[in-house]
Design a protein around this motif. Sequence first.
Motif, PDB file in Angstrom:
ATOM      1  N   ILE A 118       0.854  -1.189   0.000  1.00  0.00           N
ATOM      2  CA  ILE A 118       0.000   0.000   0.000  1.00  0.00           C
ATOM      3  C   ILE A 118       0.888   1.235   0.000  1.00  0.00           C
ATOM      4  O   ILE A 118       1.989   1.229   0.549  1.00  0.00           O
ATOM      5  N   GLY A 119       0.433   2.282  -0.671  1.00  0.00           N
ATOM      6  CA  GLY A 119       1.140   3.556  -0.681  1.00  0.00           C
ATOM      7  C   GLY A 119       0.132   4.680  -0.604  1.00  0.00           C
ATOM      8  O   GLY A 119      -0.985   4.550  -1.113  1.00  0.00           O
ATOM      9  N   ILE A 120       0.495   5.788   0.014  1.00  0.00           N
ATOM     10  CA  ILE A 120      -0.420   6.916   0.161  1.00  0.00           C
ATOM     11  C   ILE A 120       0.348   8.215   0.013  1.00  0.00           C
ATOM     12  O   ILE A 120       1.544   8.289   0.334  1.00  0.00           O
ATOM     13  N   ASP A 121      -0.331   9.249  -0.498  1.00  0.00           N
ATOM     14  CA  ASP A 121       0.280  10.567  -0.571  1.00  0.00           C
ATOM     15  C   ASP A 121      -0.793  11.641  -0.439  1.00  0.00           C
ATOM     16  O   ASP A 121      -1.915  11.476  -0.921  1.00  0.00           O
ATOM     17  N   VAL A 122      -0.436  12.725   0.249  1.00  0.00           N
ATOM     18  CA  VAL A 122      -1.292  13.900   0.366  1.00  0.00           C
ATOM     19  C   VAL A 122      -0.525  15.123  -0.120  1.00  0.00           C
ATOM     20  O   VAL A 122       0.686  15.221   0.075  1.00  0.00           O
ATOM     21  N   GLU A 123      -1.232  16.028  -0.775  1.00  0.00           N
ATOM     22  CA  GLU A 123      -0.662  17.288  -1.227  1.00  0.00           C
ATOM     23  C   GLU A 123      -1.688  18.389  -0.980  1.00  0.00           C
ATOM     24  O   GLU A 123      -2.874  18.214  -1.290  1.00  0.00           O
ATOM     25  N   LEU A 162      -2.191  14.618  -9.859  1.00  0.00           N
ATOM     26  CA  LEU A 162      -1.402  13.603 -10.545  1.00  0.00           C
ATOM     27  C   LEU A 162      -0.118  13.280  -9.780  1.00  0.00           C
ATOM     28  O   LEU A 162       0.339  12.135  -9.784  1.00  0.00           O
ATOM     29  N   TRP A 163       0.438  14.300  -9.120  1.00  0.00           N
ATOM     30  CA  TRP A 163       1.645  14.040  -8.340  1.00  0.00           C
ATOM     31  C   TRP A 163       1.333  13.123  -7.162  1.00  0.00           C
ATOM     32  O   TRP A 163       2.125  12.235  -6.833  1.00  0.00           O
ATOM     33  N   THR A 164       0.190  13.306  -6.497  1.00  0.00           N
ATOM     34  CA  THR A 164      -0.152  12.404  -5.391  1.00  0.00           C
ATOM     35  C   THR A 164      -0.299  10.979  -5.900  1.00  0.00           C
ATOM     36  O   THR A 164       0.094  10.023  -5.216  1.00  0.00           O
ATOM     37  N   SER A 219      -4.366  10.387  -2.581  1.00  0.00           N
ATOM     38  CA  SER A 219      -4.342   9.209  -3.455  1.00  0.00           C
ATOM     39  C   SER A 219      -3.757   8.032  -2.707  1.00  0.00           C
ATOM     40  O   SER A 219      -2.894   8.191  -1.838  1.00  0.00           O
ATOM     41  N   ILE A 220      -4.230   6.832  -3.093  1.00  0.00           N
ATOM     42  CA  ILE A 220      -3.759   5.608  -2.463  1.00  0.00           C
ATOM     43  C   ILE A 220      -3.478   4.574  -3.542  1.00  0.00           C
ATOM     44  O   ILE A 220      -4.180   4.514  -4.558  1.00  0.00           O
ATOM     45  N   ALA A 221      -2.418   3.784  -3.381  1.00  0.00           N
ATOM     46  CA  ALA A 221      -1.987   2.812  -4.386  1.00  0.00           C
ATOM     47  C   ALA A 221      -1.908   1.420  -3.781  1.00  0.00           C
ATOM     48  O   ALA A 221      -1.487   1.254  -2.633  1.00  0.00           O
TER      49      ALA A 221
END
Length: 256
Positions: A118-123, A162-164, A219-221
């Motif tokens: 799992i991967g996550i990002d916030v911007e 898109l970057w997230t 976004s979450i991957a």
Amino acid sequence: MPSPMLSDSVGWLPPEPVIVSLFPFADWHPVQDSLGACLSPEELDKLATLRFPQDRVRQRLSFALTRQVLADRLGCAPEEVPLRRSDRGRPWVPGADCDFNVSHSAALLAIALGHAGIGIDVEPAEPLDDAMSIAPLFLHDADLDQLRCMPAKRRDQHIRRLWTECEAFLKGTGRGIDDDLDRIKRHTVSPRLTLMRHGSASDMWRVHYLGVQRGHHLSIAMPHRGTGTAYSLPRIRIERPSHRCARAAMAIQIGI
């Protein structure tokens, strides 16, 4: 003893859902010292290397709240969570039946808890100066052509979004943003679902854009295990654990 911190807001986690917990730093600042009592010597050493007080506060809360979330899932005290880091710095827990990932901005901490990668990002959803100078670093010509046709305000927010997606994918795979970003291949399935890979076609990940949450693109991957066009969304719950639960948890942990 299991940590009681999140039991009221999350409860027992069934195998399927992915849980995303959001913690605004401003809400948790008053309890940073008490929560930080569970940190390991290595985490305390990391804090000591940070120059600015606000960075130390954010990192202390990030370490402590991550331990609290994992403790609630694993059924142990926060200080007993056996956190490890890969050679590239990705945190993990040996022998756990779950995976997790962490992302934060200056204002918000996001912790994703799920299974098998799992991967996550916030911007922040704020104006981005000269966003088009950043876009070529991780987008291809077709994406750039689409961006150039958008109004400036919408374009800047779309680049942040898109970057997230890109960073959630890289964090999930454990590669990191120092890899060759132009090697990332994207395939848009729906407005909020993108398939991404870096090299082999067999190493496919699903990246889900979860919209703007608490003023941030999120976004979450996760690895893609479907076949053909089986792109159904997993169950994803976004939780906002309350400060009240944390105060109750601290009272129990320190014997008040």
